[in-house]
Write an enzyme that holds these catalytic residues in place. Structure first.
Site, PDB file in Angstrom:
ATOM      1  N   GLY A  91       5.181  -3.810  -1.231  1.00 28.21           N
ATOM      2  CA  GLY A  91       4.766  -3.387   0.102  1.00 28.21           C
ATOM      3  C   GLY A  91       3.289  -3.507   0.345  1.00 28.21           C
ATOM      4  CB  VAL A  93      -0.813   0.742   1.202  1.00 28.79           C
ATOM      5  CG1 VAL A  93      -1.178   2.172   1.567  1.00 28.79           C
ATOM      6  CG2 VAL A  93       0.284   0.735   0.148  1.00 28.79           C
ATOM      7  CE  LYS A 108       4.893   0.553  -1.749  1.00 30.38           C
ATOM      8  NZ  LYS A 108       5.126   1.095  -3.103  1.00 30.38           N
ATOM      9  CG  ASP A 228       3.256   1.053 -13.696  1.00 31.13           C
ATOM     10  OD1 ASP A 228       2.732   0.776 -14.795  1.00 31.13           O
ATOM     11  OD2 ASP A 228       3.057   0.383 -12.670  1.00 31.13           O
TER      12      ASP A 228
END
Length: 839
Positions: A91, A93, A108, A228
């Site tokens: 995406g 932002v 987003k 992550d």
């Protein structure tokens, strides 16, 4: 930059470095500069200066992303988009104003056209659910979700004013050599704002990670693993608090191995070692490792592992990072002990939870004893020995069971190393270089042949499964006249597969006559039926090289794709052919795109080939900006791939970026002089600018070479160019002498093309020429409107339509114009259209 001053080698190297630097920086990698300049540290100052100065960037980058049509738009009658903040794999932002609650927010939005509705909702739903499940000051808050007017999914999140932790570490590393040298002034310079507390930098680092651990404790309690955790996914608010962001690959805790469609496992330098195992399981302990790795980075002012992606993966699989005490002498022993316990290679030896890690960090901050104990010289030597074949070999007195366990562990580690190395090498395989038209399978430049041969040799030396790589190399060797090498590769495949089909196929390669080259040199008649899934893969690939697409598709069943991931790439090649064909071209392109994204999830990375198919599909869906962005990414992965440059060049042309298109296409044509596509697109860039002499000059220059491939090509294209030149000189019902001469030349070219084997001019050009000859403005409008409706984003063609618009329209031209307006409406609203037939 014009073609006459274009130096492909120099410009390509600079462009690749800048492209990689921009992508890595925008994706949040703190070591973006080092990664971009890997192998040439002398280029770091130049690349840094180019990235920091937008005005100095090559048009390859600035022109491609200079505009964003969403800026200034309002979403859901509530959110006013003010500026683009950055982008990731899924995406873009933006900063926006929430007019309803009078506050600034971050939005987003899924990249336009990236996937069909089902996949868009599914993936954004996962991120939304993960973020909504966690309510904690150290986790980015989600406010809202919905769909834009053109159907794209979006998330509305808290907008944080502050600094990205990865950028902070990078800034500090440029100012000082050691974290102990970071005082309040240095920290303020790197942050860009001042913190009210007078704590030392080390205490700030410990407190930030403790805050993140508290946030992850909340997330884990809600059944969410972030997967992550890294500095670039942490923001430091202006009040000094740390916040974890980007739950795009978050996973629900279920204790089961990752599935084939859910293999994104994070960033290598901060990845827990167990995530490299084939049966990797998603547990909160991988986040604990990531948190400790973030603290390591804050204290060492560098990631735990550095190098190229495959070098980092190899290091993660085989060894612990350099001890903190060596990189940052003088650190508090308790703080080092916390990092080492949190980053233990064995999950069972780590903190059992993020909460336990937080408790030890709070104890350190309160000057209380911590649970973690420092790793002494003996323990560190034993740890090294666990990962050293030499040390274990010297321990011959160990019990037999220990030796067996060691052998199993070492073999698994060795295979993991080889697989990680092969995966990184295979990412750079040029797309489709073995299944192009035969005349385009051969690299004309010795340097290109040598580079591909070396890449294939390196991959063949480390591959765990030899079939896909040796088959590629066999085809490459055969196409370039090395039938002995091709036969050797096929013999190796036959030994590995040990099937009757593989053996007979190897015998067919061994019978190729000396000096023969190309797929036609192999006599495949009389082969037995392929019985196994891997045999069917072998046979299907040969069918595809012979353009026997139905036979290839029939063999590539679910079992084959499950057994060999590379088989999915062959299906993509067949889907590309389908994407050419109307009706439902737009829908087919979106289906192809979604399938490629699923494939990337399965293998856990993006390759030059998958990027090629993504860019291709987006182009056919008329999502040209996204197609160009992915096309440039594919060029970074395989700089001398002509299909990637051709795709990117077409997307740039469709966006009106003609100079960029010509730069990309010039290199593509140099790599594969026999391919007409880059030459044709280059010609259309000049036609779109009204520079017909330049367009015809390209035909004159390239025609003699390409006419050997398609004898009628130059004449047919010259007829098309002259047709548009006639249009340019036609005004209303008057046909000027220049227009009449251009019409005559167009008809002559088309007639010569017909004599050389072409079927004659396309219906559209025939209608245009007849309309100009007969001064029939109504017929001209009808032809132009129908052509524009095929792709209403071709602004130069729409301008021609406006130029020839009469005062009134008859019924048929009105109907054609209505068709065009419907097409424009569908494009602007994002509806899935059924495009008209290709001419």
């Amino acid at each position: 930059m014009g073609n006459d001053t274009f130096d492909p080698d120099v410009h390509e190297l600079e462009a690749d470095r800048l492209s990689r630097a921009l992508d890595l920086r925008d994706a949040g990698h703190s070591d973006w500069l080092e990664q971009a300049c890997a192998g040439d540290p002398q280029a770091m100052d130049e690349v840094r200066a180019a990235v920091e100065s937008a005005d100095s960037l090559s048009p390859v980058f600035t022109s491609a992303f200079a505009t964003d049509t969403r800026v200034g738009a309002t979403i859901s009658d509530r959110y006013l988009i003010q500026r683009r903040l950055g982008s990731g794999a899924m995406g873009v932002v933006y900063e926006a104003e929430d007019r309803s609650l009078d506050r600034r927010v971050a939005i987003k939005i899924l990249r336009p056209g990236l996937m069909d509705q089902h996949r868009s909702v599914e993936r954004f739903d996962r991120e939304a659910r993960a973020m909504a499940a966690v309510v904690h000051p150290a986790v980015l808050a989600i406010h809202d979700r919905g769909r834009t007017d053109d159907g794209e999914a979006y998330l509305v999140m808290e907008l944080i004013a502050g600094q990205q932790l990865g950028a902070l570490v990078e800034g500090l590393s440029e100012i000082v050599e050691n974290s102990s040298e970071v005082d309040a002034n240095v920290l303020r310079r790197a942050l860009g704002f001042n913190l009210s507390s007078r704590d030392s930098y080390l205490r700030f680092a410990a407190r930030w990670v403790a805050q993140l651990a508290a946030g992850l404790t909340e997330a884990h309690g809600a059944g969410v693993v972030h997967r992550d955790v890294k500095p670039s996914n942490v923001l430091i608010r202006r009040d000094g608090r740390a916040v974890l962001v980007d739950f795009g690959i978050a996973h629900l805790v279920d204790g089961v191995p990752l599935t084939a469609g859910d293999t994104s496992i994070g960033t290598p330098a901060f990845m827990a070692p167990e995530l490299l195992a084939s049966d990797r399981r998603v547990t909160p302990l991988s986040d604990v490792y990531g948190l400790a790795a973030v603290l390591y980075c804050l204290l060492a002012l560098r990631p735990p592992y550095v190098g190229t992606p495959h070098e980092v993966l190899l290091a993660v699989a085989t060894r612990s990072p350099i001890p903190l005490a060596r990189l940052a002498p003088g650190l508090p022993r308790d703080l080092v002990a916390i990092v080492e316990k949190g980053m233990s290679r064995r999950p069972a030896q780590r903190y059992a939870s993020a909460a336990e890690l937080e408790r030890d960090l709070r104890a350190f901050l309160d000057h209380r004893p911590v649970v973690a104990r420092p790793v002494g010289p003996l323990r560190r030597a034993l740890r090294r020995a666990r990962h050293s074949k030499i040390a274990w070999g010297a321990g011959g007195a160990l019990a037999l069971v220990a030796a067996v366990l060691l052998t199993t562990t070492l073999r698994a580690s060795y295979l993991a190393q080889r697989q990680a190395t092969w995966l990184e090498l295979s990412r750079h395989f040029p797309p489709n270089f073995t299944i192009l038209n035969p005349e385009n399978r051969v690299y004309v430049h010795e340097s290109d042949r040598a580079a591909v041969a070396q890449l294939l040799d390196r991959a063949a030396a480390v591959c765990v499964d030899p079939l896909p790589t040796l088959l590629l190399r066999a085809f490459f060797r055969l196409d370039h006249g090395d039938n002995v090498g091709a036969a050797q590769d096929m013999a190796a495949i036959a030994r590995h597969e040990n099937t009757d089909f593989a053996r007979k196929l190897a015998e067919a390669y061994a019978r190729v006559a000396p000096g023969a080259a190309g797929s036609d040199a192999v006599d495949l008649t009389g082969l037995p039926e392929p019985r196994t899934a891997r045999d069917r893969y072998l046979r299907a690939y040969h069918h595809l090289r012979a353009f026997e697409d139905p036979q290839a598709e029939a063999l590539l069943d679910v079992e084959v794709v499950a057994a060999i991931p590379d088989a999915q790439g062959l299906l993509f090649a067949l889907q590309v052919l389908d994407a050419y064909q109307p009706p439902e071209r737009h829908q087919r392109a979106l289906e192809l795109h979604g399938a490629v994204l699923d494939y990337e999830d399965r293998i856990g990375t993006r390759t030059a080939t998958s990027a090629h198919y993504v860019s291709y599909a987006l182009g056919f869906a008329n999502a040209y900006a996204s197609a160009l962005e992915v096309g440039l990414e594919s060029i970074e992965l395989a700089p001398r791939s002509h299909v990637n440059r051709t795709n990117a060049g077409w997307a740039a042309f469709a966006l009106g970026e003609h100079d960029l298109a010509r730069e990309l296409l010039a290199v593509a044509a140099d790599i594969r002089p026999n391919d007409v596509k880059p030459v044709e697109t280059t010609i259309w860039t000049y036609v779109a600018e009204g520079d017909f002499d330049a367009a015809l000059a390209v035909i004159d220059a390239r025609g003699p070479m390409l006419d050997r491939v398609l004898p009628w090509w130059g004449e047919d294209l010259a007829g098309a160019v002259e047709s548009y030149q006639a249009l340019a000189h036609t005004h209303g019902a008057e046909k000027s002498p220049l227009a009449a001469a251009a019409v005559a030349r167009a008809r002559e070219h088309f007639e010569r093309a017909r004599a050389l084997g072409n079927g004659g001019p396309a219906t559209y050009f025939q209608q245009v020429l007849d309309a100009i000859d007969e001064a029939d403005s109504q017929a001209l409008i009808k032809a132009l409107a129908v052509e524009c409706s095929r792709d209403p984003r071709r602004l130069w063609l729409l301008r021609l339509l406006q130029q020839h618009f009469p005062e009134q329209l008859d019924t048929e031209p009105s109907e054609s114009l209505r068709l065009l307006l419907q097409s424009i409406d569908r494009e602007l609203t994002g509806a899935r259209v059924v495009p008209h037939s290709e001419r």
